[in-house]
Scaffold this active site. Structure first.
Site, PDB file in Angstrom:
ATOM      1  N   HIS A  51     -90.810  15.698   1.092  1.00  0.00           N
ATOM      2  CA  HIS A  51     -91.699  17.050   2.089  1.00  0.00           C
ATOM      3  C   HIS A  51     -92.625  17.803   0.922  1.00  0.00           C
ATOM      4  O   HIS A  51     -91.964  18.595   0.622  1.00  0.00           O
ATOM      5  CB  HIS A  51     -90.369  17.839   2.148  1.00  0.00           C
ATOM      6  CG  HIS A  51     -89.302  17.099   2.998  1.00  0.00           C
ATOM      7  ND1 HIS A  51     -88.333  15.741   2.572  1.00  0.00           N
ATOM      8  CD2 HIS A  51     -89.578  16.978   4.628  1.00  0.00           C
ATOM      9  CE1 HIS A  51     -87.836  15.625   3.856  1.00  0.00           C
ATOM     10  NE2 HIS A  51     -88.355  16.264   5.179  1.00  0.00           N
ATOM     11  N   HIS A 287     -94.731  18.123   6.660  1.00  0.00           N
ATOM     12  CA  HIS A 287     -93.676  18.536   5.958  1.00  0.00           C
ATOM     13  C   HIS A 287     -92.961  17.698   5.956  1.00  0.00           C
ATOM     14  O   HIS A 287     -91.852  17.660   5.215  1.00  0.00           O
ATOM     15  CB  HIS A 287     -92.771  18.806   7.517  1.00  0.00           C
ATOM     16  CG  HIS A 287     -91.260  19.570   7.254  1.00  0.00           C
ATOM     17  ND1 HIS A 287     -90.840  20.082   7.282  1.00  0.00           N
ATOM     18  CD2 HIS A 287     -90.391  18.175   7.944  1.00  0.00           C
ATOM     19  CE1 HIS A 287     -89.266  20.528   6.838  1.00  0.00           C
ATOM     20  NE2 HIS A 287     -89.648  19.102   7.438  1.00  0.00           N
ATOM     21  N   GLU A 436     -65.508  29.441  11.314  1.00  0.00           N
ATOM     22  CA  GLU A 436     -65.189  28.628  10.995  1.00  0.00           C
ATOM     23  C   GLU A 436     -66.239  28.146   9.650  1.00  0.00           C
ATOM     24  O   GLU A 436     -65.798  27.035   8.768  1.00  0.00           O
ATOM     25  CB  GLU A 436     -64.548  27.045  11.461  1.00  0.00           C
ATOM     26  CG  GLU A 436     -63.161  28.336  11.906  1.00  0.00           C
ATOM     27  CD  GLU A 436     -62.982  28.526  13.372  1.00  0.00           C
ATOM     28  OE1 GLU A 436     -61.920  28.705  14.512  1.00  0.00           O
ATOM     29  OE2 GLU A 436     -64.475  28.890  13.874  1.00  0.00           O
ATOM     30  N   HIS A 498     -56.469  22.067  22.227  1.00  0.00           N
ATOM     31  CA  HIS A 498     -56.259  22.408  20.250  1.00  0.00           C
ATOM     32  C   HIS A 498     -55.584  21.158  19.985  1.00  0.00           C
ATOM     33  O   HIS A 498     -54.790  21.748  18.848  1.00  0.00           O
ATOM     34  CB  HIS A 498     -54.768  23.632  20.967  1.00  0.00           C
ATOM     35  CG  HIS A 498     -55.904  24.414  21.098  1.00  0.00           C
ATOM     36  ND1 HIS A 498     -56.718  24.760  22.020  1.00  0.00           N
ATOM     37  CD2 HIS A 498     -56.148  26.276  21.104  1.00  0.00           C
ATOM     38  CE1 HIS A 498     -57.822  26.027  22.724  1.00  0.00           C
ATOM     39  NE2 HIS A 498     -56.911  26.942  21.190  1.00  0.00           N
TER      40      HIS A 498
END
Length: 697
Positions: A51, A287, A436, A498
């Site tokens: 890159h 890129h 999280e 869950h």
């Protein structure tokens, strides 16, 4: 330097304006910036992949930061009070490698020439365990910015604890270069939100708004007002516009950000990817692919560079940028003198800080750990973990962490401390909110920073949100501890969304991650001992919501057997077992009950508690054969999870009692019965396996 769009005709004009660099040539700043650019172009071209465009665009930014602001010592990359630098846009790795080489780190030019090649220390994305001066492994976009939040938290916490008037021994910044991809990632929102809330004033992000991603212009997918967004998060925001080549403007912006101590800072700059390459500038092809030899010639012509020279570093640039070695040596030595004075005045604090940084546990650190007796009654392993955590926290003051809005459920609160906050960063408890992603990635940043031992808690099912960060912790061998509760269908009525089923199997496939699923409270204490003592990688504690019996250790195997990963919990009657029952966590007590029922049928069973496959693999073959004699092929494993992988231990002659579908909403007992995880079903499996008629017919 101009930011105008380049074409071949302009490049010819620039060639006439600028001579080939010599000692009497252009300003050394511009020479240095163009050296970084051309090294990036040449390295990517020689590698055949990479890159180059971002490195070409950001060379002035990185140069200004590294040469005018950052405090570091190339001769001692781990000097504790250095500024931290995170290249969150990790695809631009060659930019960092060029800086490290030019400023005097132990990164020879030959390594730039071997960019992305097997055996080099210049891989395609920065790897902290390979390259001197690289602080963290970045690659997946968003991870670097989240790491930086953890680094800034650790700095703020340690500064509050250890600095005294006239003795500011913890005083450094965390700098980040990030791009459009980082800012688009949802993880970035979590990082920016918590950083603003906590007022991390020594955190500075430089955002490259080059408006190009792999698919093309960011206008395809991205039109938000980033400046307003970060202002709303509580950040100080500066926008230097299209002055990404204006070193003085960049210098002023960074200086202003350094002066801001109550809010994190975002500096937005509009760069031009592939700057100077007429057919590539501001295009997606700049890129992620080499420029091509023709474009490199035109770009070097634009810079006034020797067109056929590869990996060319002018002597004045080398001398100028290697001056950072002397400067770094002075900064490091000055800090060492100040720390010596600090040690004289505050000896106990100095000893503790050194122990924190070195990771040296205090003598007798585990004496305060609780022990549990059967008469105390059943206790969920998550609840036992909370007690053990607090026993450790008393003697290991650098244990530091929290939960993603599940503190009461995960039992992760250190009772002798307060919460870390903007007003008081001395607290050891972190409220992450429902975040999280950043909780686990920032924990990586804290471990990388040093001086704290991070732990992170959530429900096991929500580890899916944190998986990329956990994977990078394993890759970097970081000693993060994950406290993951509600480990199975046994959690009850919350239902299948869950209830983790496939998670144990999937995490066991992750190299470098140590998983421990303890069977009772005393195994929990041993699991924490193992986790705290491990400094070369992450440990995952998998804990139950439901209460589990405390095994009678006077009659059964010592819980310290957990340290071997698997151990004989209850021996067979006679000289050899007819069958071996292998179980983890909440299923171990089912195996013990089955052993008793099998004895009534004259079937001698051995029960093996098997909390950690990884630890068991580390043992000698002799020990493994002692626990699982090769001659005993009748083996049954029981676990409330997917069966994948258990054949490594049961062999072809064994069976696995596990779960093959998602969970259900119901009580723990009802779910275990519904899924066949019962003593009776286990006994029937064994009976069939040994050629006997099942008790239920």
């Amino acid at each position: 330097m101009s930011d105008t769009t380049i074409n071949a005709e302009v490049a010819e004009e620039r060639r006439d304006e600028m001579s080939v660099p010599t000692s009497a040539g252009p300003d050394v700043d511009e020479l240095s910036v163009n050296t970084i650019r051309t090294l990036a172009m040449d390295a990517v071209q020689q590698a055949g992949s990479g890159h180059p465009g971002t490195a070409m665009a950001l060379a002035p930014v990185a140069y200004t930061l590294w040469m005018r602001h950052m405090r570091y010592n190339p001769e001692n990359p781990h000097w504790f009070n250095r500024d931290r630098f995170v290249l969150s846009a990790g695809h631009a790795a060659i930019l960092q490698y060029a800086l490290l080489h030019l400023t005097g780190y132990d990164l020879p030019l030959e390594e730039l020439q071997r960019f992305r090649q097997s055996g080099s220390i210049t891989p395609g994305h920065p790897e902290n365990f390979l390259t001197p001066g690289v602080e963290t492994t970045t690659g997946p976009l968003g991870q670097g910015v989240m790491n930086s939040v953890g680094m800034a938290i650790a700095e703020a916490h340690l500064a509050k604890l250890f600095n005294r008037s006239g003795h500011e021994i913890v005083d450094h910044h965390t700098y980040v270069i990030c791009g459009d991809g980082d800012v688009m990632e949802g993880a970035c929102h979590e990082a920016a939100s918590i950083a603003g809330h906590l007022g991390l004033g020594k955190l500075i992000w430089l955002y490259d708004d080059n408006r190009i991603t792999i698919d093309g212009d960011t206008g395809l997918t991205f039109s938000e007002d980033v400046a307003s967004r970060f202002s709303a998060y509580g950040w100080d925001v500066q926008n230097v516009g299209d002055r990404a080549n204006d070193l003085d403007a960049l210098d002023r912006a960074i200086a202003d950000a350094r002066a801001e101590r109550t809010r994190p800072s975002l500096i937005i700059l509009r760069s031009h990817i592939g700057y100077g390459a007429p057919g590539k500038q501001d295009t997606a092809s700049a890129h992620g692919e080499p420029l091509g030899e023709d474009q490199i010639v035109l770009a070097k012509r634009f810079y006034g560079w020797p067109e056929d020279a590869k990996f060319y570093v002018p002597e004045e640039v080398r001398g100028h940028m290697r001056g950072r070695v002397l400067r770094g040596r002075e900064l490091d030595a000055d800090w060492s003198r100040r720390f010596a004075s600090y040690r004289t005045e505050f000896p106990q604090l100095a000893v503790e800080l050194e122990a924190r940084v070195d990771g040296t546990l205090p003598e007798g650190w585990d004496r305060g750990l609780p022990s549990f007796e059967p008469e105390d009654g059943p206790i969920a392993t998550r609840a036992a973990s909370g007690k053990v955590l607090n026993g450790i926290a008393t003697s290991v003051p650098w244990l530091f962490g929290g939960s993603a809005d599940l503190t009461g459920s995960n039992k992760t609160w250190i009772h002798t401390s307060t919460a870390f906050s903007k007003e008081d960063p001395s607290g050891r408890n972190l409220h992450w909110g429902v975040r999280e992603h950043v909780m686990c990635s920032a924990s990586n940043g804290m471990a990388l920073h040093g001086g704290v031992r991070p732990f992170a808690g959530t429900f096991f099912i929500f580890s899916d949100y944190a998986r990329p960060a956990i994977r990078l912790a394993a890759l970097m061998r970081l000693p993060v501890i994950y406290v993951l509760t509600h480990d199975s269908i046994g959690l009850g009525g919350d239902g299948p969304t869950h209830q983790p089923v496939e998670h144990l199997a999937s995490f066991r496939a992750m190299p470098g991650l140590r998983i421990i699923r303890p069977a009772d409270a005393n195994e929990v204490a041993e699991a924490w001992r193992v986790a705290i003592e491990r400094i070369e990688g992450p440990t995952m504690l998998i804990l139950s919501r439901q209460k589990l019996p405390v095994s009678d250790r006077k009659q059964l195997g010592d819980a310290r057997g957990l340290r071997q990963g698997a151990y004989i919990l209850s021996s067979e009657s006679g000289d050899a077992p007819d069958v071996i029952l292998l179980a983890t966590g909440s299923e171990v007590h089912l195996a013990l009950e089955a052993q008793e029922k099998l004895a009534e049928e004259d079937i001698s069973a051995r029960v093996v508690s098997f909390p950690s496959w990884e630890l068991f693999r580390d043992q000698s073959q002799a020990y493994r054969d002692e626990v699982l004699p090769p001659s005993v092929r009748a083996r049954v494993a029981i676990e409330a999870g997917a069966p994948l992988g258990w054949t490594e231990w049961t062999g072809d002659g064994g069976e696995i009692l596990a779960i093959h579908r998602f969970g259900a909403s119901g009580s723990s007992d009802d779910n275990y019965r519904s899924y066949g995880l019962t003593t009776e079903h286990l006994v029937d499996r064994v009976m069939r396996l040994v050629g006997r008629e099942p008790l239920d017919g």
